[in-house]
Structures are given as C-alpha cells and as structure tokens.
Scaffold this active site. Structure first.
Site, PDB file in Angstrom:
ATOM      1  N   ASN A 164       0.817  -1.222   0.000  1.00 62.40           N
ATOM      2  CA  ASN A 164       0.000   0.000   0.000  1.00 62.40           C
ATOM      3  C   ASN A 164       0.851   1.273   0.000  1.00 62.40           C
ATOM      4  OD1 ASN A 164       0.764  -0.411   2.661  1.00 62.40           O
ATOM      5  ND2 ASN A 164      -1.121   0.407   3.509  1.00 62.40           N
ATOM      6  N   LYS A 187      12.558  -7.835   1.938  1.00 65.03           N
ATOM      7  CA  LYS A 187      11.621  -8.557   1.077  1.00 65.03           C
ATOM      8  C   LYS A 187      10.507  -7.580   0.732  1.00 65.03           C
ATOM      9  CE  LYS A 187       7.880 -10.652   1.908  1.00 65.03           C
ATOM     10  NZ  LYS A 187       7.113 -10.078   0.781  1.00 65.03           N
ATOM     11  N   PRO A 188      10.557  -7.013  -0.494  1.00 64.49           N
ATOM     12  CA  PRO A 188       9.478  -6.088  -0.870  1.00 64.49           C
ATOM     13  C   PRO A 188       8.233  -6.877  -1.237  1.00 64.49           C
ATOM     14  CG  PRO A 188      11.025  -6.328  -2.687  1.00 64.49           C
ATOM     15  CD  PRO A 188      11.547  -7.184  -1.556  1.00 64.49           C
ATOM     16  N   GLY A 242       2.255  -5.181   7.897  1.00 69.46           N
ATOM     17  CA  GLY A 242       1.312  -6.017   7.157  1.00 69.46           C
ATOM     18  C   GLY A 242       0.153  -6.409   8.057  1.00 69.46           C
ATOM     19  N   SER A 243      -0.469  -7.529   7.744  1.00 68.39           N
ATOM     20  CA  SER A 243      -1.696  -7.887   8.470  1.00 68.39           C
ATOM     21  C   SER A 243      -1.373  -8.478   9.848  1.00 68.39           C
ATOM     22  CB  SER A 243      -2.480  -8.909   7.654  1.00 68.39           C
ATOM     23  OG  SER A 243      -1.819 -10.150   7.709  1.00 68.39           O
ATOM     24  N   GLU A 264       4.120  -3.377  12.600  1.00 66.71           N
ATOM     25  CA  GLU A 264       3.023  -2.429  12.373  1.00 66.71           C
ATOM     26  C   GLU A 264       1.973  -3.223  11.633  1.00 66.71           C
ATOM     27  OE1 GLU A 264       0.670  -0.360  10.287  1.00 66.71           O
ATOM     28  OE2 GLU A 264       2.389   0.644   9.368  1.00 66.71           O
TER      29      GLU A 264
HETATM   30  C1  SIN Z   1       1.299   6.238   6.650  1.00 62.80           C
HETATM   31  O1  SIN Z   1       2.485   6.122   6.952  1.00 62.80           O
HETATM   32  O2  SIN Z   1       0.820   7.325   6.436  1.00 62.80           O
HETATM   33  C2  SIN Z   1       0.390   5.053   6.545  1.00 62.80           C
HETATM   34  C3  SIN Z   1       1.099   3.789   6.546  1.00 62.80           C
HETATM   35  C4  SIN Z   1       0.220   2.588   6.689  1.00 62.80           C
HETATM   36  O3  SIN Z   1      -0.766   2.423   6.043  1.00 62.80           O
HETATM   37  O4  SIN Z   1       0.576   1.737   7.481  1.00 62.80           O
END
Ligand code: SIN
Length: 492
Positions: A164, A187-188, A242-243, A264
């Site tokens: 994202n 790892k992208p 990620g999730s 995160e």
């Molecule tokens: C952000 O850094 O503004 C959002 C990042 C995310 O979706 O975890």
C-alpha cells in the site's frame, strides 16, 4: 511486449530494475523463476522480477552479515552524509519515483509523488538522527567506578513491507536501520517491487556499500523466505508491516532466537464526530483519512461514529463530496481516486457492503464494483450501519465509509475501544475538555484530534493491542535498531 523500462515511461529508465540485489550485484533467482507484476488500473503486465527462495535469502543474509562488520564501524557523520545524498537523489528523481508508485500500486500521480516525497523524508530525518544517537553517563553508586552507556546497532535487519506504500514503508524502516549502522535484507511486496528496487539503485548511487542493502523478491516462496528471516541466528531484528495474522506468525517464528521485532499490523480506526464538531472540518478529515489511497492505508478510518444530533448533516455533506470523486487510472490528471490493488481487495469491500446492507444499512453513494478493466470499487458511503455488521470487527481496506449513529460520549468510547487492534483513532470536537478526555481514552497508538492526517517523518508511528510493537519514524524510530550497552570502568 514492450520492455519493462518502456512500460514505465520514466525520464531515467535505468531506475527500473528487474533483478534482486545481493552483495552489490543485481541477480536472478537460481532456478530462473519470475513473478509477474501488473498495473491494477488495467491489469496489464508491467514486468517481472525474480522468484527467489531460501538459497538467495541465505546468501543475502550472509552478505549483510559480512557488510555489517565494516558498516557498523563507520562514523555517524559518514552515514548521515550518505543518507542525505540518498534523500537528495530521491528528490531529484521524484517524478520517476512517483510514476513507478502509481503504475504498480494504482494510486493517483499526486499521491504517488506525495508518497515519494514522504518516503525520501525518512532518509533526511534519519540522517539527522544518526548523529544524535547519544549515550549517557550514570552517576556512580561506587566511589571507584565510572559508568556510561553507548548505543550500538543491533546487526543484520530483515525488513518485510506491504504494497500500500511501496516506497515509504521501505524507507521508514531502512532509513532508521542504515542510520543506526545496521545492514538490511529486504523482502518487498510481490505486487509492488519496482519502487524498492529503484530506491536500491539510488542507494547504490549515493554510495551505500555492497552488502549493506540486499533485496530478495519473492511471492510463492514467501513462507520459506519469511521463516529464514525470522529464524536465522544471524538476523538480529525483524521489522514487518502487514496484516495482524501474518504479524503473529512472524512474531512466533522470531521467538526462536529472541530477536528484536517491530510490527506495524492492522488497524480498525474509529473516527468520531461529536455534535459540537466543526462539521465541514470533520467531513474533510473523513475524506482524508478514509479515502487516502482509495481506503488502503492501515490508518484509514474504518468505523465512522457520528452523534445523532449532527448525523444527517454529516452524512449528507460526506455523500455529496464522495459522489464528486473521479475514479480511474492514476496517471489521468482528472482522477482523484485510483483502483484497489487486486480483485481480492475488491471482493472484500463488496463483502462488507453486502453484509451491512443485508443487516439494514442504506447505500448513500456507490456500493458496487465498477465494470471496467482493473480492480475498481466505486467509493461508497453507507448509513445506518448496524452494530452486528462485519465492518465493526474487520478492517475493510477499501473505499467504504460506514456511518454508525451514537448518542453519548461514554457509549462511543466503549464502541471505539471494542476492538482487538488499536493503531489510530480520530475524533472531531470543539470542546477542549472533551478533546483531552477522548484523546486519552482511545486505545490506540496515534490520535488525530480535529484532523484526519497523522503521517510525518517526525511522528512516532505505531499501535497498541494487536496493531503492533514498537514505533517507526520520529525520534523513537532509530531506537528500534539499536541496543544500549553499559560500560562500567572499575579501579579508579
Ligand atoms: C502512513 O504512513 O501514512 C500510513 C502507513 C500505513 O498504512 O501503514
């Protein structure tokens, strides 16, 4: 088919790399397997990158380990200078970097360039943090000792990031790691590897030595690659965005070596509009928070609670603004909102809409996938979403604003906190007492009070509960990549 670099139409086509990167060399996978990357705006192929596996991951970790021996001993000023050079190179190439993001992720060009600037800013921020990794002196409890602490890099870091933010999620981690003196294996995401590879090329041009950054592209082999990154004794830290389910798996694997982790993971952000809010400001905040990246950020508003006294007014104004969105290919200047990343993402939004409607919600805007090539779902506003709708418990990760009515402050705080995750939360109120009360009461890592925007390199980004561990960015971000060492000088 046109070559991959032609597909992107960049000013500097050499930023498009179609290989992984290990020990300073662009490399293919041992078995020659490839991953196909497509543009979500039209499902057309953009190019391919190698499908790497366990062997390449081990090689990358070994290269990072060798490079760590010298990189950790460079001065903070040296790392600062390289990171600042990389920041400037990203700025100089921002048109190309923004275009790569748009083509592989789908977000609009304005958002792609915005992400590119945001992404570069982490190198600037962490360049400046590198030279401020102070230790301390500790007043001695004994007359014959003197005691200090120094901060040292943890070692080889494994970085796993989502699609994202193809660029910013790499730099928010990599900037901190390099500044601290760590080396990295990245790892992208298989959906959006080209942004990571372009940044790697710029890092090489900025003077990052061989082995300090290594890139393993993978899709089918992701389990064996992720397992190795988490279980290798050589890797001293894992940083993952990620999730929540994947975060739990990786956290479990990392336990075998007790390595440091930053996670995160998912959010399910409450967004609260109180009766005393500036309604226009709240509507703007909802547009920003809910529809950024077509609803595909971890900090997107997911549950929009509106007090009954202003519910109709808020719903009407939000619906009017969302109806005016122009959905389409992010490269088209008129487009305000791009596609979702893939069909699975579209299906999830459709599932949340159908579920809410079957339980009594009303469609004010949208509610349907778009019958065009690419992965599009029409931006949607639902009113009267009931408390048993799926969206109360699951992050939609798409352009669906779900409006839920509430009566009192106590009630809405309970609703907002009734979630296993707690990344971000937002509320709008002009009552200063309430602003403090609610900001303190929300069980999240980040609060937007009268704003829908929480992102800046100087802000500590992260969550509580099952949204994660640790903070990225801000002055806390670099600490995640360092350890504190105590040195006691005796015999004084
Ligand atoms: C952000 O850094 O503004 C959002 C990042 C995310 O979706 O975890």
């Amino acid at each position: 088919m046109a070559s991959t670099s032609n597909m992107f139409g960049l000013k500097d086509s050499s930023l498009i790399k179609t290989q992984g990167y290990i020990d300073g060399k662009w490399v293919d996978s041992k078995d020659g397997a490839r991953i196909t990357v497509t543009n979500p705006a039209n499902d057309k192929e953009l190019g391919t990158v190698p499908e790497m596996g366990l062997t390449e991951t081990k090689e990358a970790i070994d290269a990072a380990s060798r490079a760590f021996k010298t990189w950790k001993n460079t001065t903070a000023k040296h790392r600062h200078d390289i990171l600042l050079k990389l920041f400037r190179l990203m700025q100089e190439n921002s048109d190309d970097l923004g275009r790569i993001i748009t083509l592989e992720n789908g977000k609009t060009l304005a958002e792609g360039k915005g992400e590119s600037a945001y992404s570069a800013s982490f190198f600037e921020w962490f360049a400046e943090e590198a030279v401020r990794t102070y230790g301390e002196t500790i007043p001695s409890p004994f007359s014959n000792t003197r005691n200090v602490t120094i901060r040292q890099p943890v070692g080889v870091v494994a970085i796993m990031t989502p699609w994202n933010f193809p660029s910013a999620m790499i730099t928010r981690k990599l900037g901190a790691a390099l500044a601290a003196g760590c080396t990295a294996v990245i790892k992208p995401p298989p959906e959006t590897p080209f942004s990571c590879l372009a940044i790697t090329e710029l890092a090489r041009r900025a003077g990052v030595p061989d082995g300090v950054i290594n890139i393993v592209t993978t899709q089918k082999n992701v389990i064996e690659v992720g397992k190795e990154m988490c279980e290798s004794k050589t890797v001293k830290k894992v940083s993952f965005t990620g999730s929540t389910p994947v975060a739990k798996l990786l956290y479990g694997m990392s336990a075998s070596t007790l390595k440091k982790v930053s996670i995160e993971a998912g959010g399910n952000a409450p967004f609260i509009v109180f009766g005393d809010a500036d309604i226009e400001q709240a509507v703007q905040g909802a547009i920003t928070s809910k529809f950024r990246g077509s609803g595909q950020t971890c900090i997107c508003a997911n549950r929009i609670y509106v007090q009954s006294t202003v519910y109709a007014d808020f719903a009407c104004r939000l619906a009017e603004k969302v109806s005016a969105f122009k959905v389409g290919d992010g490269l088209d200047e008129k487009t305000t909102h791009g596609p979702l990343i893939h069909e699975r993402a579209v299906n999830k939004v459709a599932k949340h809409v159908d579920d809410a409607v079957s339980k009594g919600a009303q469609i004010l805007v949208g509610g349907k996938r778009l019958d065009v090539p690419g992965s599009f779902f029409g931006p949607t506003v639902l009113s009267d979403v009931p408390s048993n709708a799926l969206i109360n418990d699951e992050e939609t990760f798409g352009p669906l604003a779900a409006l839920i009515k509430f009566q009192t402050e106590d009630e809405v705080i309970k609703l907002a906190n009734a979630s296993d995750v707690g990344l971000s939360g937002y509320f709008f109120s002009r009552d200063v007492g309430r602003v403090w009360r609610v900001a303190e009461a929300l069980e999240v890592g980040m609060v937007g009070a009268n704003t829908g925007m929480l992102s800046h390199a100087s802000f500590p980004f992260g969550g509580v509960k099952e949204s994660g561990i640790g903070r990225e960015g801000g002055r806390h971000g670099i600490e995640e990549y360092m350890t504190v060492k105590l040195i006691v000088f005796g015999g004084i």
